[in-house]
Design a protein around this motif. Structure first.
Motif, PDB file in Angstrom:
ATOM      1  N   ALA B 168     -34.964  10.037  -5.590  1.00 25.37           N
ATOM      2  CA  ALA B 168     -35.174  11.042  -6.628  1.00 25.37           C
ATOM      3  C   ALA B 168     -34.690  10.525  -7.979  1.00 25.37           C
ATOM      4  O   ALA B 168     -35.370  10.668  -9.006  1.00 25.37           O
ATOM      5  CB  ALA B 168     -34.463  12.346  -6.275  1.00 25.37           C
ATOM      6  N   LEU B 169     -33.536   9.906  -7.981  1.00 28.63           N
ATOM      7  CA  LEU B 169     -32.984   9.406  -9.228  1.00 28.63           C
ATOM      8  C   LEU B 169     -33.876   8.337  -9.840  1.00 28.63           C
ATOM      9  O   LEU B 169     -34.147   8.335 -11.057  1.00 28.63           O
ATOM     10  CB  LEU B 169     -31.574   8.859  -8.994  1.00 28.63           C
ATOM     11  N   VAL B 170     -34.326   7.445  -9.010  1.00 29.02           N
ATOM     12  CA  VAL B 170     -35.202   6.384  -9.514  1.00 29.02           C
ATOM     13  C   VAL B 170     -36.510   6.976 -10.036  1.00 29.02           C
ATOM     14  O   VAL B 170     -37.005   6.616 -11.107  1.00 29.02           O
ATOM     15  CB  VAL B 170     -35.470   5.335  -8.424  1.00 29.02           C
ATOM     16  N   GLN B 171     -37.038   7.861  -9.226  1.00 27.74           N
ATOM     17  CA  GLN B 171     -38.265   8.532  -9.632  1.00 27.74           C
ATOM     18  C   GLN B 171     -38.085   9.175 -11.008  1.00 27.74           C
ATOM     19  O   GLN B 171     -38.910   9.016 -11.912  1.00 27.74           O
ATOM     20  CB  GLN B 171     -38.586   9.623  -8.602  1.00 27.74           C
ATOM     21  N   GLY B 172     -37.017   9.879 -11.142  1.00 19.81           N
ATOM     22  CA  GLY B 172     -36.729  10.538 -12.418  1.00 19.81           C
ATOM     23  C   GLY B 172     -36.549   9.528 -13.537  1.00 19.81           C
ATOM     24  O   GLY B 172     -36.998   9.750 -14.669  1.00 19.81           O
ATOM     25  N   ALA B 173     -35.917   8.411 -13.227  1.00 19.43           N
ATOM     26  CA  ALA B 173     -35.715   7.385 -14.247  1.00 19.43           C
ATOM     27  C   ALA B 173     -37.049   6.838 -14.747  1.00 19.43           C
ATOM     28  O   ALA B 173     -37.233   6.575 -15.938  1.00 19.43           O
ATOM     29  CB  ALA B 173     -34.849   6.259 -13.691  1.00 19.43           C
TER      30      ALA B 173
END
Lengths: 227, 227, 227, 227
Positions: B168-173
DNA sequence: TATGAATGAGGCTTCATTCAT
DNA sequence: AATGAATGAAGCCTCATTCAT
């Protein structure tokens, strides 16, 4: 007099029904694949009637976008106020997370819609207006992070680091929620979301962080295996 | 014999040129707005020829998707192997992050593409295949998180919590990187991305976490380059 | 009683306001591009009300056409009568020219309107009526040409030759006045129009014709004003 | 090789058939009332095929316009050259008149078409190109008038007086030819047109003009009566 | 084998007219 | 009597895919 009022009301009601129908269809079928004709059909009105309420399909979408952003802003504002009374400094972040995760499908839809409208450069002024609303959301969160930095609770980096990272995490969580690839793997979605929120709320915490409160804290040896 | 081989080779080469052209155009103009004709033009072949190589436009997109996912898997695999030799347990997570952030525009494009294809339910089997590749990526990361849990370095929760949150964090990044709303705010993109990666790598860390290394705080000679 | 009269009067007044508004809009935006809604807006009444006065948009246009043709006929009649008293035999021709050139934009608009209505065969009977009025205009001019032929001042050809040719010249002058291609070239529009009128008035003159009086050659204190 | 040529030729032929069909329909039904679908039907091709040849309906119309203007220019050029060899100074004016009157319906249609395209400001650059062609026509006529003025055969006024007046007369003659109101009255159209042309050719003649040559020179006492 | 002309379903929008209030 | 919301036919254009050459 009353009749006139009634008429206006019926008109507004229909407008809302158009918006509702559009949102339903969008959620059901995705941005592509929703046609003005379909919307009209669902509301059970003529195609032309739509154009008495909105000058274009894009305007319908923009209205949905604005309404969503405003409700987000509203909820956030309330949460921030409540939190400040109670002294709970993490409340705004939680409120933001919860607001956006309240209906992840919708949140995601609106991202896509906005993206499309921006890319094709339909309605640039309305987009500006939208971003203005959003910025007011941002500043509430930013203030939280800044205060916590001042209190020495967060590592000192530019404040936008926190806000951006937090935004990214929420954004990702929304995608995650929707993702079909993850659907099979995620057994306890609630638990996971809480876990993510907790990660988010404690980004950059310098020390002594409360361990994430999860309903799964009992060690589950083997989660679902990916591949 | 040789002639036949040569022919096959030329055929394959052209196939690649079609894929390259499609990707270029997609990156330039967005998912909507790329037509088969444009692709043919850029490769300088006839429109019909494209259909000798691919049965549909969707198939082209699926091929791009698969190729991307495979290259991601490949890079990740190498990174994991290298890391294991050196004993750096965070390396896979970093590799994953860096791989996806190497070209955020591309990564984002492929998300959209995949989403579209899933929504319209074109090519369900190919999508399954795609997910299989992705899961193999997931398992490498999962193993890392599991090992760290076993070593007591991470809070014990289902392993997919970590993987999902990290994803999720990477996706958001990726979204953040692309976002036009944030563009004005983010002054030091490299620094921010490092910050995010660091947050990601240390999700769930139980204690004594190394404070996020940020170029704002410590001069890091050669950080990973994003984009 | 009075109330009823008043009502009727208000009704008629509004009818005229509708016609005026329609004409204004037509002149502003051209035949295409004027909608019933616009007309209603300008009169500040409801769209439906228009249909209490006229059965169709075409009827509005037809009324404008008739009114224009009638005013043309009226002016022409007066001019002929005046001219006959003074013995100026060219007066009717001049009056006709001046009438139509008084507002070339309007004249041209009505040509187009009529043409459209004829082509689409809306309102054939009203068109007949229109042509009846126009023929009465024609006969006044015709009489002039016939008398001048009798007096040996004009070459003897069928009288309609003169009238038709004259009509053609005026028609062309109207177009010329409006033409954007000629706009740059024509420096002295008044002079040109006088020149044309003079050509028209002397069509077929057998001899010793007065040279065209042009403001370029002789100072004419007060020529007719065009437009 | 030959096959390729053939293909190109078939393509061009079809393009011409589209243009022809469009012109036919335009002449039959008027500018409004002709749809792309109708054109396609008449050529017996699909609607989409039209758009392989022309980017828009407007482009079809512009092509017709240009082709017409070019043929006009061509005919005029030839006539002027021939005339100069033979010393007939009125030939260009006659050629111009005859060219435009060769098919008055067509001439009139194209005026309307051009007007519409200009008003709605579709295709401004093509309109410029069109006017460039037209100006070359104008200058040929202008030269004639200027030379005749120099020879003392025409009254001295700005040269554009002659050209404009002549243009107006021809324009009017075209309208006259088409006019349904005049249709009943005009018994000898050929004779009338000759009369008009003669008027045109002798605009501004200072003296000793040849009397108009008309097939009706025998005194016809009573032409048709208008009204 | 490569081509690109041809196709036609399908999308958005306009506007004269109707009719319930 | 006045209104204006509702209608839906009709128009223009796009583009993935097919198929004859």
């Amino acid at each position: 007099m009353d009749k006139a009022k009634e008429k206006v009301q019926r008109f507004r009601a229909r407008e809302q029904r158009i918006l509702d129908a559009a949102l339903e269809l969008l959620l059901e079928h995705g941005e592509e694949k929703v046609t003005v004709e379909q919307i009209a059909e669902r509301v059970d009105i003529g195609k032309g009637t739509i154009y008495k309420h909105f000058i274009s399909k894009t305007e319908i979408y923009m209205r949905l976008l604005m309404d969503y952003e405003r409700s987000l802003a509203e909820r956030l504002k309330v949460a921030v106020e409540n939190a400040e009374e109670k002294g709970d400094i993490t409340a705004p972040a939680r409120a933001y997370f919860e607001s956006r995760m309240a209906d992840p499908g919708k949140d995601r839809l609106f991202q896509r819609l906005e993206e499309k409208i921006i890319t094709l450069n339909l309605a640039p002024e309305m987009i500006s207006e939208l971003h203005a609303i959003r910025n007011s959301n941002a500043s509430a969160l930013n203030r939280v992070f800044e205060r916590r930095m001042e209190q020495g609770m967060l590592k000192k980096v530019p404040a936008y680091y926190y806000y951006s990272t937090y935004w990214a995490l929420v954004q990702g969580a929304v995608e995650l929620y929707h993702s079909k690839s993850f659907a099979d793997v995620i057994e306890d979605r609630e638990g996971l979301m809480e876990f993510i929120m907790d990660v988010g709320v404690h980004i950059g915490d310098i020390s002594s962080r409360k361990p994430p409160a999860s309903s799964h804290t009992t060690g589950q040896a083997a989660g679902p295996s990916f591949g």
